[in-house]
Design an enzyme around this catalytic site. Structure first.
Site, PDB file in Angstrom:
ATOM      1  N   GLY A  28     -95.302  20.497  -1.222  1.00 26.48           N
ATOM      2  CA  GLY A  28     -95.684  21.536  -2.188  1.00 26.48           C
ATOM      3  C   GLY A  28     -95.164  22.912  -1.801  1.00 26.48           C
ATOM      4  CD  GLN A  29     -96.322  28.658  -3.925  1.00 34.51           C
ATOM      5  OE1 GLN A  29     -95.765  29.285  -4.812  1.00 34.51           O
ATOM      6  NE2 GLN A  29     -97.617  28.792  -3.670  1.00 34.51           N
ATOM      7  CB  ALA A  48    -105.082  19.881  -3.749  1.00 39.28           C
ATOM      8  CB  THR A  75    -109.155  27.475  -4.410  1.00 40.25           C
ATOM      9  OG1 THR A  75    -108.941  28.208  -5.615  1.00 40.25           O
ATOM     10  CG2 THR A  75    -110.161  26.374  -4.695  1.00 40.25           C
ATOM     11  CE1 TYR A  96    -104.744  10.824  -7.686  1.00 37.70           C
ATOM     12  CE2 TYR A  96    -104.296  12.995  -8.610  1.00 37.70           C
ATOM     13  CZ  TYR A  96    -104.011  11.991  -7.703  1.00 37.70           C
ATOM     14  OH  TYR A  96    -102.986  12.156  -6.812  1.00 37.70           O
ATOM     15  CE  LYS A 111    -108.208  22.443  -3.477  1.00 36.30           C
ATOM     16  NZ  LYS A 111    -107.391  22.347  -2.275  1.00 36.30           N
ATOM     17  CD  GLU A 166    -109.867  28.696 -10.651  1.00 35.80           C
ATOM     18  OE1 GLU A 166    -110.593  28.041 -11.410  1.00 35.80           O
ATOM     19  OE2 GLU A 166    -109.382  29.793 -10.960  1.00 35.80           O
TER      20      GLU A 166
HETATM   21  P1  NAP Z   1     -98.752  22.347  -4.772  1.00 33.44           P
HETATM   22  O1  NAP Z   1     -97.419  23.020  -4.786  1.00 33.44           O
HETATM   23  O2  NAP Z   1     -99.258  21.737  -6.022  1.00 33.44           O
HETATM   24  O3  NAP Z   1     -98.724  21.234  -3.614  1.00 33.44           O
HETATM   25  C1  NAP Z   1     -99.723  20.266  -3.518  1.00 33.44           C
HETATM   26  C2  NAP Z   1     -99.293  19.236  -2.514  1.00 33.44           C
HETATM   27  O4  NAP Z   1    -100.289  18.192  -2.467  1.00 33.44           O
HETATM   28  C3  NAP Z   1     -97.958  18.534  -2.864  1.00 33.44           C
HETATM   29  O5  NAP Z   1     -97.260  18.277  -1.666  1.00 33.44           O
HETATM   30  C4  NAP Z   1     -98.429  17.246  -3.487  1.00 33.44           C
HETATM   31  O6  NAP Z   1     -97.469  16.200  -3.439  1.00 33.44           O
HETATM   32  C5  NAP Z   1     -99.610  16.932  -2.581  1.00 33.44           C
HETATM   33  N1  NAP Z   1    -100.522  15.927  -3.140  1.00 33.44           N
HETATM   34  C6  NAP Z   1    -101.045  15.861  -4.367  1.00 33.44           C
HETATM   35  N2  NAP Z   1    -101.810  14.773  -4.488  1.00 33.44           N
HETATM   36  C7  NAP Z   1    -101.765  14.124  -3.305  1.00 33.44           C
HETATM   37  C8  NAP Z   1    -102.317  12.924  -2.817  1.00 33.44           C
HETATM   38  N3  NAP Z   1    -103.083  12.141  -3.579  1.00 33.44           N
HETATM   39  N4  NAP Z   1    -102.064  12.560  -1.528  1.00 33.44           N
HETATM   40  C9  NAP Z   1    -101.253  13.327  -0.741  1.00 33.44           C
HETATM   41  N5  NAP Z   1    -100.671  14.453  -1.156  1.00 33.44           N
HETATM   42  C10 NAP Z   1    -100.930  14.861  -2.430  1.00 33.44           C
HETATM   43  O7  NAP Z   1     -99.879  23.367  -4.266  1.00 33.44           O
HETATM   44  P2  NAP Z   1     -99.724  24.718  -3.390  1.00 33.44           P
HETATM   45  O8  NAP Z   1     -99.629  25.851  -4.338  1.00 33.44           O
HETATM   46  O9  NAP Z   1     -98.733  24.512  -2.338  1.00 33.44           O
HETATM   47  O10 NAP Z   1    -101.185  24.801  -2.755  1.00 33.44           O
HETATM   48  C11 NAP Z   1    -101.482  24.183  -1.500  1.00 33.44           C
HETATM   49  C12 NAP Z   1    -102.977  23.958  -1.405  1.00 33.44           C
HETATM   50  O11 NAP Z   1    -103.667  25.196  -1.529  1.00 33.44           O
HETATM   51  C13 NAP Z   1    -103.561  23.064  -2.480  1.00 33.44           C
HETATM   52  O12 NAP Z   1    -104.606  22.329  -1.894  1.00 33.44           O
HETATM   53  C14 NAP Z   1    -104.142  24.032  -3.500  1.00 33.44           C
HETATM   54  O13 NAP Z   1    -105.197  23.431  -4.207  1.00 33.44           O
HETATM   55  C15 NAP Z   1    -104.609  25.133  -2.587  1.00 33.44           C
HETATM   56  N6  NAP Z   1    -104.620  26.466  -3.172  1.00 33.44           N
HETATM   57  C16 NAP Z   1    -103.496  26.960  -3.774  1.00 33.44           C
HETATM   58  C17 NAP Z   1    -103.511  28.254  -4.255  1.00 33.44           C
HETATM   59  C18 NAP Z   1    -102.282  28.842  -4.914  1.00 33.44           C
HETATM   60  O14 NAP Z   1    -102.436  29.844  -5.617  1.00 33.44           O
HETATM   61  N7  NAP Z   1    -101.093  28.307  -4.681  1.00 33.44           N
HETATM   62  C19 NAP Z   1    -104.662  29.059  -4.118  1.00 33.44           C
HETATM   63  C20 NAP Z   1    -105.774  28.512  -3.476  1.00 33.44           C
HETATM   64  C21 NAP Z   1    -105.741  27.234  -2.990  1.00 33.44           C
HETATM   65  P3  NAP Z   1     -96.335  16.082  -4.583  1.00 33.44           P
HETATM   66  O15 NAP Z   1     -95.252  17.064  -4.188  1.00 33.44           O
HETATM   67  O16 NAP Z   1     -95.925  14.664  -4.476  1.00 33.44           O
HETATM   68  O17 NAP Z   1     -96.956  16.435  -5.889  1.00 33.44           O
HETATM   69  O1  F7E Z   2    -103.490  30.059 -14.422  1.00 34.91           O
HETATM   70  C1  F7E Z   2    -104.015  31.520 -17.740  1.00 34.91           C
HETATM   71  C2  F7E Z   2    -104.980  30.434 -17.284  1.00 34.91           C
HETATM   72  O2  F7E Z   2    -102.546  27.832 -13.855  1.00 34.91           O
HETATM   73  C3  F7E Z   2    -103.803  31.409 -14.241  1.00 34.91           C
HETATM   74  C4  F7E Z   2    -103.790  27.267  -8.633  1.00 34.91           C
HETATM   75  O3  F7E Z   2    -102.864  27.514  -7.612  1.00 34.91           O
HETATM   76  O4  F7E Z   2    -104.748  29.473  -8.408  1.00 34.91           O
HETATM   77  C5  F7E Z   2    -104.135  28.585  -9.334  1.00 34.91           C
HETATM   78  O5  F7E Z   2    -105.009  28.299 -10.410  1.00 34.91           O
HETATM   79  C6  F7E Z   2    -104.446  31.958 -15.497  1.00 34.91           C
HETATM   80  C7  F7E Z   2    -105.593  31.118 -16.061  1.00 34.91           C
HETATM   81  O6  F7E Z   2    -103.471  29.342 -12.039  1.00 34.91           O
HETATM   82  C8  F7E Z   2    -101.243  29.917 -19.447  1.00 34.91           C
HETATM   83  O7  F7E Z   2    -105.912  30.142 -18.322  1.00 34.91           O
HETATM   84  C9  F7E Z   2    -102.559  31.593 -19.795  1.00 34.91           C
HETATM   85  O8  F7E Z   2    -106.618  31.985 -16.460  1.00 34.91           O
HETATM   86  O9  F7E Z   2    -101.345  29.905 -13.066  1.00 34.91           O
HETATM   87  P1  F7E Z   2    -102.613  29.226 -13.362  1.00 34.91           P
HETATM   88  P2  F7E Z   2    -105.042  29.171 -11.738  1.00 34.91           P
HETATM   89  O10 F7E Z   2    -105.728  28.381 -12.769  1.00 34.91           O
HETATM   90  O11 F7E Z   2    -105.575  30.540 -11.459  1.00 34.91           O
HETATM   91  C10 F7E Z   2    -105.982  28.991  -7.839  1.00 34.91           C
HETATM   92  C11 F7E Z   2    -106.494  30.041  -6.872  1.00 34.91           C
HETATM   93  C12 F7E Z   2    -105.841  27.635  -7.252  1.00 34.91           C
HETATM   94  O12 F7E Z   2    -106.538  27.300  -6.296  1.00 34.91           O
HETATM   95  C13 F7E Z   2    -105.050  26.634  -8.031  1.00 34.91           C
HETATM   96  O13 F7E Z   2    -104.615  25.573  -7.169  1.00 34.91           O
HETATM   97  O14 F7E Z   2    -103.453  31.988 -16.513  1.00 34.91           O
HETATM   98  N1  F7E Z   2    -102.924  31.044 -18.603  1.00 34.91           N
HETATM   99  N2  F7E Z   2    -101.551  30.906 -20.341  1.00 34.91           N
HETATM  100  C14 F7E Z   2    -102.117  30.012 -18.357  1.00 34.91           C
HETATM  101  N3  F7E Z   2    -102.052  29.174 -17.290  1.00 34.91           N
HETATM  102  C15 F7E Z   2    -101.091  28.208 -17.301  1.00 34.91           C
HETATM  103  N4  F7E Z   2    -100.990  27.377 -16.238  1.00 34.91           N
HETATM  104  N5  F7E Z   2    -100.221  28.075 -18.364  1.00 34.91           N
HETATM  105  C16 F7E Z   2    -100.252  28.889 -19.444  1.00 34.91           C
HETATM  106  O15 F7E Z   2     -99.466  28.754 -20.384  1.00 34.91           O
END
Ligand code: NAP
Ligand code: F7E
Length: 340
Positions: free
Chosen positions: A13-14, A84, A127, A97, A155, A129
């Site tokens: 992932g990212q 995740a 998170t 799931y 979470k 969230e």
């Molecule tokens: P991401 O790009 O969606 O990466 C998620 C990773 O989890 C990917 O490597 C994905 O594999 C893997 N994964 C999904 N389902 C799995 C499973 N069943 N078993 C093993 N691996 C699995 O997310 P990210 O943005 O890097 O975020 C990393 C973590 O931080 C996540 O837990 C996310 O919920 C949490 N988080 C993210 C943010 C944010 O803003 N980015 C903020 C707060 C918390 P694939 O590549 O195969 O899909």
């Molecule tokens: O949405 C609004 C949507 O999907 C942000 C994940 O990394 O951060 C992320 O979750 C906002 C929401 O991120 C669209 O309704 C409007 O209010 O980019 P998002 P998220 O839901 O904040 C948290 C911290 C995590 O932990 C999560 O893993 O944007 N929105 N229009 C939209 N969102 C999406 N995706 N697409 C739209 O077209």
């Protein structure tokens, strides 16, 4: 000095990419876990695959046996759980799931650590969230949780079970409570990436329209590269603890669109309200509109984090602001489109 061994769940992932990059620089031996997919899932980490201290194994958070075996064989010093189902909107379509991966999967890792003979430090990717619908203007480690989605609720289970295992079994287990963080490697269906990618394509004539959902929710957006630095620091402390990682700045989706348009030198004129809200280009064409299908059954209206604990204890603060983040993401989009 003996090299540290780390397992990264969610390496593809990212954040997996940026954490791998950081740990390679810090001379770790890294074991990344990828799940089976019909297409190649290692696009982000391809450039690390020939590094001698970087190994990739199959595993899945819904497969407890795979987790136990990997931990038993690798005997890591540190485990970073970044894996995740990470899309909040999608979690309403796949709630069971999402709970299996984001909640029970975390418990499976913790229980494998409890049964391991080695002392293993554990990081859980929590998170903002989990705060969900909150009255607090600025959220910190003491803010009450009130998640609004299967994602946030799963979470929150992971957050509490990480604390339970820390207290009950004296495991060095920590939660990061990370606010939104983005980068050029952000998944395509998160709003920042979608806005930047589509508006850049519109600017250079590859696309005609960007369709969004709720324009008025507000988020605290940081850069993923800064945030993995905090993640690493969390596991290097004397005592295990939980930390909010954020920027303390907040923008609505509409403000993010306007900032992106301004960086692209794309003129927008907003008209209408609600589902009829639109943005017109200088040639009066509709280039942004709103569609109900991108709204969620429940929304988190506003999030803004206080990182003062991280600043004091981890000596961490964000380096990149939202404008720098947007400019870097636009530059990467232009590179992909072969625009100089
Ligand atoms: P991401 O790009 O969606 O990466 C998620 C990773 O989890 C990917 O490597 C994905 O594999 C893997 N994964 C999904 N389902 C799995 C499973 N069943 N078993 C093993 N691996 C699995 O997310 P990210 O943005 O890097 O975020 C990393 C973590 O931080 C996540 O837990 C996310 O919920 C949490 N988080 C993210 C943010 C944010 O803003 N980015 C903020 C707060 C918390 P694939 O590549 O195969 O899909
Ligand atoms: O949405 C609004 C949507 O999907 C942000 C994940 O990394 O951060 C992320 O979750 C906002 C929401 O991120 C669209 O309704 C409007 O209010 O980019 P998002 P998220 O839901 O904040 C948290 C911290 C995590 O932990 C999560 O893993 O944007 N929105 N229009 C939209 N969102 C999406 N995706 N697409 C739209 O077209």
């Amino acid at each position: 000095m003996k090299k540290k061994i780390a397992i990264i769940f969610g390496v593809t992932g990212q954040d997996g990419y940026y954490l791998t990059k950081l740990l390679i620089k810090k001379n770790y031996i890294i074991h990344g876990i990828k799940r089976r997919s019909s297409s190649v899932p290692t696009k982000r980490i391809d450039k690390f695959l020939n590094q001698k201290n970087f190994h990739v194994h199959y595993g899945d958070l819904t497969d407890t046996a795979s987790i136990h075996n990997l931990i038993k064989i690798i005997k890591p010093d540190e485990i970073y759980n970044l894996a995740a189902q990470s899309h909040v909107g999608v979690s309403f379509y796949t709630p069971l799931y999402t709970a299996n991966v984001n909640a029970i999967g975390v418990l499976a890792i913790l229980d494998a650590i409890r049964n391991s003979e080695k002392d293993i430090r554990f990081y859980q990717a929590g998170t903002s969230e989990m705060f969900g619908k909150t009255k607090d203007k600025l959220q910190n480690e003491k803010t009450k949780f009130n998640p609004q989605s299967p994602y946030g609720t799963a979470k929150l289970f992971a957050h509490h079970i990480t604390q339970n295992y820390r207290d009950a079994y004296n495991i060095f287990a920590c939660n990061g409570i990370l606010f939104n963080h983005e980068s050029p490697l952000r998944g395509e269906n998160f709003v920042t990436k979608k806005i930047i990618s589509t508006l850049t394509k519109i600017k250079y004539g590859f696309e005609k329209k960007l369709t969004l959902g709720n324009l008025y929710s507000k988020r605290d957006w940081g850069h993923a590269e800064d945030y993995v630095d905090a993640i690493h620091k969390i596991l290097q402390q004397r005592k295990p603890d939980d930390y909010v990682i954020a920027t303390g700045k907040q923008y609505s989706i509409k403000q993010f669109v306007n900032l992106t348009a301004s960086s692209l030198n794309l003129k927008l004129r907003w008209i209408g309200k609600g589902l009829n809200e639109k943005a017109l280009s200088s040639s009066k064409k509709i280039i942004i509109d709103v569609n109900k299908k991108y709204f969620r059954p429940l929304e988190v209206d506003h999030l803004k984090g206080s990182y003062s604990k991280a600043k004091k204890i981890l000596r961490w603060k964000p380096k990149k602001n939202v404008k720098e983040l947007i400019d870097q993401m636009i530059a990467e989009e232009k590179k992909q489109l072969n625009i100089l």
